[in-house]
Design an enzyme around this catalytic site. Structure first.
Site, PDB file in Angstrom:
ATOM      1  N   SER A  88       0.799  -1.234   0.000  1.00  0.00           N
ATOM      2  CA  SER A  88       0.000   0.000   0.000  1.00  0.00           C
ATOM      3  C   SER A  88       0.826   1.275   0.000  1.00  0.00           C
ATOM      4  O   SER A  88       0.259   2.369  -0.131  1.00  0.00           O
ATOM      5  CB  SER A  88      -0.953   0.013   1.202  1.00  0.00           C
ATOM      6  OG  SER A  88      -2.049  -0.835   0.964  1.00  0.00           O
ATOM      7  N   LYS A  97       0.253   3.703  -2.758  1.00  0.00           N
ATOM      8  CA  LYS A  97      -0.822   4.690  -2.699  1.00  0.00           C
ATOM      9  C   LYS A  97      -0.258   6.111  -2.632  1.00  0.00           C
ATOM     10  O   LYS A  97      -0.974   7.077  -2.935  1.00  0.00           O
ATOM     11  CB  LYS A  97      -1.722   4.424  -1.495  1.00  0.00           C
ATOM     12  CG  LYS A  97      -2.605   3.177  -1.620  1.00  0.00           C
ATOM     13  CD  LYS A  97      -3.538   3.052  -0.427  1.00  0.00           C
ATOM     14  CE  LYS A  97      -4.562   1.932  -0.588  1.00  0.00           C
ATOM     15  NZ  LYS A  97      -4.053   0.628  -0.218  1.00  0.00           N
ATOM     16  N   SER A 156      -5.676   3.685   4.429  1.00  0.00           N
ATOM     17  CA  SER A 156      -5.225   2.745   3.406  1.00  0.00           C
ATOM     18  C   SER A 156      -6.384   1.979   2.775  1.00  0.00           C
ATOM     19  O   SER A 156      -6.271   0.793   2.478  1.00  0.00           O
ATOM     20  CB  SER A 156      -4.205   1.756   3.991  1.00  0.00           C
ATOM     21  OG  SER A 156      -3.425   1.178   2.969  1.00  0.00           O
TER      22      SER A 156
END
Length: 425
Positions: free
Chosen positions: A133, A136, A188
């Site tokens: 993640s 991101k 997230s």
């Protein structure tokens, strides 16, 4: 519950059990039998095991869809981007620097200066690993520079059905893009990533935009395969690249604000008519999942990540005595320390180094000129929706080039004009 989310929660439960066991062990009298547990050892990368691609996956998440090719490894720039020493694969320290902190389980890491771009210390800085993640950060950079943050978006069932960690978007829920970015960066949320990607043209178009931005920044170890960071064919980054992408994102004021926000209200969504007896779902608080923010003095925020193949990943920054340092961790584990605790030790180490200490930087990005490298350095395609400002040095070079070319054109025009005038006479 999705398998990936189940594994993540199982990992957290195992960590809790181990913590309780450790407390119990501390209270046990010294008559207990000595431990036979093998001492922890930081993964050795001296042999450059991930020079060209990440470790082999442990599941089928990276198997291409039927009819799709298997991505080939990304070319390896020569010399290494950022300086020759960053081409080393083991621990890289400034001359005379103290040994790095103990109990760092991250296979690769980088400590860098957010403001000067100096790389202070590293381990396998250009080794290739999966970002989970933390990618991101790259999605947020694209979205923040493309989308109208006040635009209202209606959540879909497709958003709610995504795999992995979710913030809690519901079908029919009403959200602004700003709220979606809060959910993306703070919690997230893969559902938020899906909703954002839908506005950028869908997953494939969004991944293409993310990779264009990575190329424009010369993050050449990086290839996104999904907007959220879920593992996919060809997914790759490096500790150096992640530091580079994070540094770019931190130039966006709203990104810096959101990663530093501890909690915020998030909208609910209406009842699902397909579920008998379902009622409207009220709004709720979402909290920042980065524990460094709460536990480290001067923390500016950061981004966490985890998948089965990537393991623990982390990027964060802190400020002390007028310095802003960043730390990136790839392929870490929760033992003997949680990722944020490992980051805290590496930040302490970086702040203890004298100002100006460097093993490389994020300015020197000249690489050997080959067809591959030229292709990698190509600017984003038109219509990408992203306009990346080149570094100041590149802008100066571009200006000089334009002046020279312009001067040549003017001279040629004068010569042609004079020749034509002579012919008329």
């Amino acid at each position: 519950m999705k398998i990936r989310e189940f594994r993540r929660r199982a990992t957290l439960c195992v960590g809790a059990v181990l913590a309780v066991a450790a407390i119990g062990a501390a209270a046990t009298p010294s008559l207990a039998a000595p431990s036979t547990t093998t001492p922890f050892a930081t993964p050795n990368t001296d042999g450059c095991p991930q020079k060209t691609q990440p470790p082999a996956p442990i599941d089928e998440s990276e198997v291409p869809a039927p009819g799709q090719p298997t991505p080939t490894p990304l070319p390896v720039p020569t010399p290494a981007v950022g300086g020759a020493r960053l081409g080393d694969c083991g621990v890289v320290l400034p001359p005379g620097a103290a040994a790095v902190p103990q109990d760092i389980s991250a296979t690769a890491w980088v400590v860098s200066d957010l403001d000067t771009g100096e790389v202070l210390a590293a381990k396998d800085p250009h080794g290739r690993y999966r970002p989970a993640s933390t990618i991101k950060v790259l999605l947020a950079t694209v979205a923040l520079r493309t989308l109208d943050l006040n635009k209202v978006v209606v959540g879909t069932q497709a958003d709610a059905d995504v795999d992995g960690t979710k913030v809690g978007i519901g079908s029919g829920g009403v959200y602004t893009n700003r709220q979606l970015l809060q959910a993306l960066i703070m919690a997230s949320g893969n559902d938020a990533a899906h909703a954002i990607a839908a506005q950028l043209g869908g997953d494939a178009a969004t991944v293409a935009k993310m990779n264009e931005v990575a190329k424009s920044l010369r993050a050449w170890d990086t290839r996104a395969a999904s907007p959220s960071g879920l593992d996919g064919p060809g997914m790759s980054t490096s500790a150096y690249d992640l530091a580079l992408l994070f540094r770019e994102a931190m130039t966006i004021p709203l990104f810096a604000e959101l990663i530093h926000t501890e909690q915020v209200d998030f909208p609910g969504y209406p009842a699902d008519p397909r579920i008998p007896g379902d009622t409207d779902h009220p709004g709720f608080l979402i909290g920042n999942d980065n524990h460094l923010l709460y536990n480290y003095e001067g923390a500016l925020g950061g981004k966490t990540g985890f998948t089965d193949d990537a393991r623990q990943t982390f990027v964060a920054a802190a400020q002390r005595d007028g310095r802003r340092l960043a730390v990136t961790l790839l392929k870490a584990d929760v033992l003997p320390l949680r990722p944020w605790e490992q980051a805290a030790r590496l930040l302490d180490y970086g702040f203890a180094l004298p100002r100006g200490t460097s093993i490389g930087d994020m300015h020197e990005t000249t690489v050997q000129s080959t067809e591959t490298d030229v292709a990698l350095a190509a600017p984003p395609a038109s219509g990408s929706g992203y306009s990346a400002a080149p570094p100041a040095e590149d802008r100066r070079v571009s200006t000089r080039t334009l002046l020279i070319v312009g001067g040549i054109v003017v001279i040629l025009a004068l010569l042609v004009g004079a020749r034509q005038a002579k012919r008329r006479r």
